[in-house]
Design a protein around this motif. Structure first.
Motif, mmCIF file in Angstrom:
data_model
loop_
_atom_site.group_PDB
_atom_site.id
_atom_site.type_symbol
_atom_site.label_atom_id
_atom_site.label_comp_id
_atom_site.label_asym_id
_atom_site.label_seq_id
_atom_site.Cartn_x
_atom_site.Cartn_y
_atom_site.Cartn_z
ATOM 1 N N GLY A 171 5.785 -23.140 -5.228
ATOM 2 C CA GLY A 171 4.873 -22.631 -6.266
ATOM 3 C C GLY A 171 4.174 -21.348 -5.866
ATOM 4 O O GLY A 171 3.266 -20.883 -6.554
ATOM 5 N N ALA A 172 4.604 -20.751 -4.738
ATOM 6 C CA ALA A 172 3.994 -19.501 -4.261
ATOM 7 C C ALA A 172 5.064 -18.645 -3.582
ATOM 8 O O ALA A 172 6.119 -19.157 -3.187
ATOM 9 C CB ALA A 172 2.860 -19.797 -3.295
ATOM 10 N N THR A 173 4.791 -17.376 -3.446
ATOM 11 C CA THR A 173 5.767 -16.434 -2.888
ATOM 12 C C THR A 173 5.099 -15.463 -1.930
ATOM 13 O O THR A 173 4.073 -14.858 -2.272
ATOM 14 C CB THR A 173 6.457 -15.653 -4.034
ATOM 15 O OG1 THR A 173 7.092 -16.585 -4.905
ATOM 16 C CG2 THR A 173 7.482 -14.672 -3.514
ATOM 17 N N TYR A 174 5.700 -15.312 -0.735
ATOM 18 C CA TYR A 174 5.269 -14.266 0.199
ATOM 19 C C TYR A 174 5.853 -12.947 -0.288
ATOM 20 O O TYR A 174 7.020 -12.893 -0.683
ATOM 21 C CB TYR A 174 5.821 -14.507 1.607
ATOM 22 C CG TYR A 174 5.408 -15.794 2.266
ATOM 23 C CD1 TYR A 174 4.067 -16.115 2.452
ATOM 24 C CD2 TYR A 174 6.366 -16.685 2.756
ATOM 25 C CE1 TYR A 174 3.693 -17.303 3.085
ATOM 26 C CE2 TYR A 174 6.007 -17.860 3.396
ATOM 27 C CZ TYR A 174 4.663 -18.158 3.556
ATOM 28 O OH TYR A 174 4.302 -19.318 4.187
ATOM 29 N N VAL A 175 5.059 -11.886 -0.217
ATOM 30 C CA VAL A 175 5.529 -10.561 -0.633
ATOM 31 C C VAL A 175 5.289 -9.586 0.521
ATOM 32 O O VAL A 175 4.168 -9.453 0.997
ATOM 33 C CB VAL A 175 4.785 -10.064 -1.893
ATOM 34 C CG1 VAL A 175 5.308 -8.704 -2.321
ATOM 35 C CG2 VAL A 175 4.918 -11.064 -3.035
ATOM 36 N N LEU A 176 6.356 -8.936 0.972
ATOM 37 C CA LEU A 176 6.259 -7.918 2.021
ATOM 38 C C LEU A 176 6.255 -6.549 1.355
ATOM 39 O O LEU A 176 7.178 -6.218 0.607
ATOM 40 C CB LEU A 176 7.444 -8.034 2.988
ATOM 41 C CG LEU A 176 7.446 -7.047 4.155
ATOM 42 C CD1 LEU A 176 6.301 -7.356 5.118
ATOM 43 C CD2 LEU A 176 8.785 -7.100 4.885
ATOM 44 N N LEU A 177 5.216 -5.778 1.624
ATOM 45 C CA LEU A 177 5.065 -4.461 0.996
ATOM 46 C C LEU A 177 5.332 -3.350 2.005
ATOM 47 O O LEU A 177 5.085 -3.513 3.202
ATOM 48 C CB LEU A 177 3.644 -4.322 0.441
ATOM 49 C CG LEU A 177 3.290 -5.340 -0.640
ATOM 50 C CD1 LEU A 177 1.791 -5.412 -0.838
ATOM 51 C CD2 LEU A 177 3.989 -4.995 -1.942
ATOM 52 N N ARG A 178 5.814 -2.233 1.508
ATOM 53 C CA ARG A 178 6.057 -1.094 2.402
ATOM 54 C C ARG A 178 4.726 -0.524 2.860
ATOM 55 O O ARG A 178 3.694 -0.748 2.229
ATOM 56 C CB ARG A 178 6.914 -0.036 1.720
ATOM 57 C CG ARG A 178 6.249 0.703 0.600
ATOM 58 C CD ARG A 178 7.144 1.832 0.081
ATOM 59 N NE ARG A 178 6.660 2.388 -1.149
ATOM 60 C CZ ARG A 178 5.654 3.223 -1.268
ATOM 61 N NH1 ARG A 178 4.978 3.602 -0.206
ATOM 62 N NH2 ARG A 178 5.284 3.686 -2.443
ATOM 63 N N LYS A 179 4.772 0.231 3.939
ATOM 64 C CA LYS A 179 3.557 0.867 4.435
ATOM 65 C C LYS A 179 3.140 1.951 3.458
ATOM 66 O O LYS A 179 3.984 2.654 2.908
ATOM 67 C CB LYS A 179 3.806 1.507 5.803
ATOM 68 C CG LYS A 179 3.958 0.512 6.915
ATOM 69 C CD LYS A 179 4.214 1.212 8.233
ATOM 70 C CE LYS A 179 4.458 0.196 9.323
ATOM 71 N NZ LYS A 179 4.956 0.808 10.545
ATOM 72 N N SER A 180 1.842 2.103 3.305
ATOM 73 C CA SER A 180 1.341 3.191 2.473
ATOM 74 C C SER A 180 1.601 4.508 3.202
ATOM 75 O O SER A 180 1.832 4.524 4.410
ATOM 76 C CB SER A 180 -0.162 3.023 2.212
ATOM 77 O OG SER A 180 -0.876 3.231 3.411
ATOM 78 N N GLU A 181 1.558 5.597 2.487
ATOM 79 C CA GLU A 181 1.778 6.921 3.082
ATOM 80 C C GLU A 181 0.752 7.177 4.185
ATOM 81 O O GLU A 181 1.080 7.714 5.245
ATOM 82 C CB GLU A 181 1.695 7.993 1.989
ATOM 83 C CG GLU A 181 2.405 9.279 2.328
ATOM 84 C CD GLU A 181 3.856 9.082 2.774
ATOM 85 O OE1 GLU A 181 4.194 9.582 3.872
ATOM 86 O OE2 GLU A 181 4.636 8.437 2.061
#
Length: 198
Positions: free
Chosen positions: A172-182
């Motif tokens: 019922g939940a999801t891990y989200v990997l985000l790119r590094k900000s500039e």
């Protein structure tokens, strides 16, 4: 002499017999009534807002591939290392931000998810958790889960995602990997250059 469109129009109106032009005052009041109508103004304002929203929020797609309540969801962009993805899947990264989509409509969830990812990028969040529920026992099962699965790959900031471990909400939940900000990438580059200098 050649007939113009206006001549043809006047001819057609005359053929109807009971069509009469509006007096100048009637034309003016008819125009004022149309623009002064609050429903008409609201409809125009909502249409403009919806258009702006669509331009700002790229998440879309009328058809969303349904996901079963007990199926995991997963995605990995090309270039993401297998070890990084495995650690994400196993819940080994610190969760820096959370979004709970319970009690959201699909439109509310779309807006909230898009804004959440933007906020995470601003705050240099690398790993986030989105809770959407499994959607069991509903008329349209796993609707929000299916939408999250369809929307996240549309955001270039999202490198990968995977259904969470039990302690974080499971399916019922999801891990989200985000790119590094500039900004973060620039800081890392500067640190690396300092380390490599003699």
């Amino acid at each position: 002499m050649e007939k113009t469109d206006l001549d043809e129009f006047h001819g057609a109106m005359g053929a109807l017999g009971d069509v009469k032009p509006l007096a100048p005052k009637q034309r003016e009041s008819a125009l004022k009534k149309d623009t002064a109508d609050p429903l008409n103004q609201r409809a125009r304002r909502e249409a403009a807002t919806a258009q702006t929203y669509r331009e700002l929020n790229p998440l879309g797609g009328e058809y969303v591939e349904p996901v079963e309540p007990h199926d995991p969801i997963e995605f990995k962009r090309d270039g993401v290392q297998n070890g990084v993805y495995r650690n994400l899947r196993l819940g080994k990264y610190t969760i820096d931000a959370r979004l709970d989509l319970h009690h959201h409509t699909v439109d509310m969830a779309r807006s909230a998810l898009y804004q959440f990812v933007r906020d995470c990028m601003e705050a240099d969040v690398r790993c986030a958790l989105v809770t959407h529920g499994k959607g069991e026992g509903r008329k349209t099962p796993a609707m929000l889960k299916s939408c999250v699965n369809a929307w996240l790959p549309q955001l270039p900031e999202v490198l990968a995602f995977h259904s969470a471990q039990k302690q974080h909400g499971g399916l019922g939940a999801t891990y989200v990997l985000l790119r590094k900000s500039e900004r973060k990438r620039q800081q890392n580059l500067e640190q690396h250059q300092r380390r490599t200098r003699p």
